[in-house]
Scaffold this motif. Structure first.
Motif, PDB file in Angstrom:
ATOM      1  N   SER A  85     124.986  20.671  59.882  1.00 55.52           N
ATOM      2  CA  SER A  85     124.152  20.334  58.732  1.00 55.52           C
ATOM      3  C   SER A  85     122.845  21.103  58.771  1.00 55.52           C
ATOM      4  O   SER A  85     122.366  21.500  59.826  1.00 55.52           O
ATOM      5  N   ASP A 112     128.661  27.865  49.226  1.00 54.59           N
ATOM      6  CA  ASP A 112     129.902  27.627  49.956  1.00 54.59           C
ATOM      7  C   ASP A 112     130.288  28.807  50.856  1.00 54.59           C
ATOM      8  O   ASP A 112     130.713  28.627  51.998  1.00 54.59           O
ATOM      9  N   MET A 171     127.929  29.061  53.972  1.00 50.48           N
ATOM     10  CA  MET A 171     128.208  27.980  54.912  1.00 50.48           C
ATOM     11  C   MET A 171     129.528  28.198  55.639  1.00 50.48           C
ATOM     12  O   MET A 171     129.651  27.939  56.839  1.00 50.48           O
ATOM     13  N   ARG A 203     133.277  20.687  53.042  1.00 50.56           N
ATOM     14  CA  ARG A 203     131.882  20.428  52.690  1.00 50.56           C
ATOM     15  C   ARG A 203     131.784  19.099  51.968  1.00 50.56           C
ATOM     16  O   ARG A 203     132.589  18.797  51.096  1.00 50.56           O
ATOM     17  N   PRO A 229     122.454  19.796  52.933  1.00 47.00           N
ATOM     18  CA  PRO A 229     123.758  20.472  52.988  1.00 47.00           C
ATOM     19  C   PRO A 229     124.427  20.227  54.342  1.00 47.00           C
ATOM     20  O   PRO A 229     123.785  20.331  55.385  1.00 47.00           O
ATOM     21  N   LEU A 243     128.618  20.223  56.449  1.00 45.85           N
ATOM     22  CA  LEU A 243     130.060  20.363  56.391  1.00 45.85           C
ATOM     23  C   LEU A 243     130.676  19.805  57.665  1.00 45.85           C
ATOM     24  O   LEU A 243     129.991  19.585  58.663  1.00 45.85           O
TER      25      LEU A 243
END
Length: 297
Positions: free
Chosen positions: A45, A56, A59, A81, A88, A90
């Motif tokens: 995170s 996306d 990440m 995610r 943010p 995942l």
């Protein structure tokens, strides 16, 4: 899968429905049936400050680089995610039985995680919290939770004591043991550690300010300041008598799941040194197609 969850990447598994995903994981784990906990789960995170830098694709790339550095390779991987929090983050679910039936070791993973997370945070210029006061304590688990509990307790009590021995005595009443490390064959103290329950940390491992030298210095400084304030209060004053109005102050009051549970119920893990305490390949396999760590602190 909840609408807040988006699959960013999958390798070696079907993702058309959860049943297929689980079946694919189970088929590979049969290659090493003696491995008890075969599904690994890691969460990465970031701080809310990093939102402008993330999407996306970014990440996903960082998650893959993270897995490579953690030596989690040549195995089934699912990267999901979640959008259920403001920051943010995942989740990575991977098979600890690799594609050749060998076990992906998870010993010392927590230590490696801290190192890798910091490397990636510095490399990509992500936000790094300046101090531990910015960490959301309520979301911590395991060793990270205990570490921050020790930090808060020791920092608070160290302002009230006059020596390390006094601190040690008070900490014992809170279920915390303070252990001195002596120079070999002498009574000279070289360091200190703190333990609570099953966890034990060096003072400097909890925070640099809690090393033997710095904590001793801080206690001495607090002691001197307290004595100075008391001396000032005891000095006679010739100022006109004033009415004292009492002011009342109140101190500020400064969540191993199965794969199915991870997918359906997003689990928060505190930002690492922020790509944010509480686990891909460098490249895709060409021949075959195919979850208890502030990233940051």
């Amino acid at each position: 899968m909840k609408k807040e969850a988006t699959i960013l990447d999958a390798d070696g598994i079907r993702i058309d429905n959860i049943a297929h995903t689980i079946n694919d994981f189970n088929m590979q784990r049969k290659m090493n049936p003696n491995l008890g906990q075969a599904v690994g789960h890691i969460a990465l995170s970031w701080s809310e400050n990093d939102i402008p830098k993330l999407n996306d694709e970014v990440m996903t790339d960082i998650a893959k680089e993270y897995l490579q550095k953690m030596k989690i390779q040549e195995t089934q991987v699912l990267i999901v995610r979640h959008q259920d929090k403001c920051h943010p983050h995942l989740h990575i679910i991977y098979n600890r039985v690799d594609n050749n039936g060998k076990t992906i070791r998870d010993n010392f993973q927590h230590i490696k995680n801290i190192k890798v997370a910091k490397e990636l945070t510095l490399k990509y210029g992500f936000f790094m919290a300046e101090n531990k006061m910015q960490v959301n304590r309520q979301q911590l688990k395991g060793a990270d939770k205990v570490k921050y509990e020790l930090f808060d307790t020791i920092k608070q009590l160290s302002k009230q004591v006059r020596s390390l021995d006094e601190l040690k005595q008070i900490l014992s009443t809170r279920g915390v043991e303070m252990i001195y490390k002596f120079k070999s064959g002498t009574k000279e103290v070289q360091g200190i550690s703190f333990s609570k329950g099953e966890y034990k940390f060096k003072g400097s491992e909890i925070d640099r300010s809690l090393s033997f030298g710095r904590l001793t210095q801080a206690i001495e400084q607090n002691k001197w300041q307290n004595e100075s304030e008391q001396a000032k209060q005891q000095q006679p004053t010739h100022e006109p008598k004033q009415i004292q109005i009492p002011i009342y102050t109140q101190p500020l009051n400064t969540g191993c799941k199965s794969l199915l549970e991870v997918l359906l119920e997003p689990d928060y893990v505190d930002p690492m040194p922020n790509i944010y305490d509480t686990d891909e390949r460098k490249r895709k396999r060409k021949k075959k197609p195919h979850e208890s760590h502030k990233i940051s602190r």
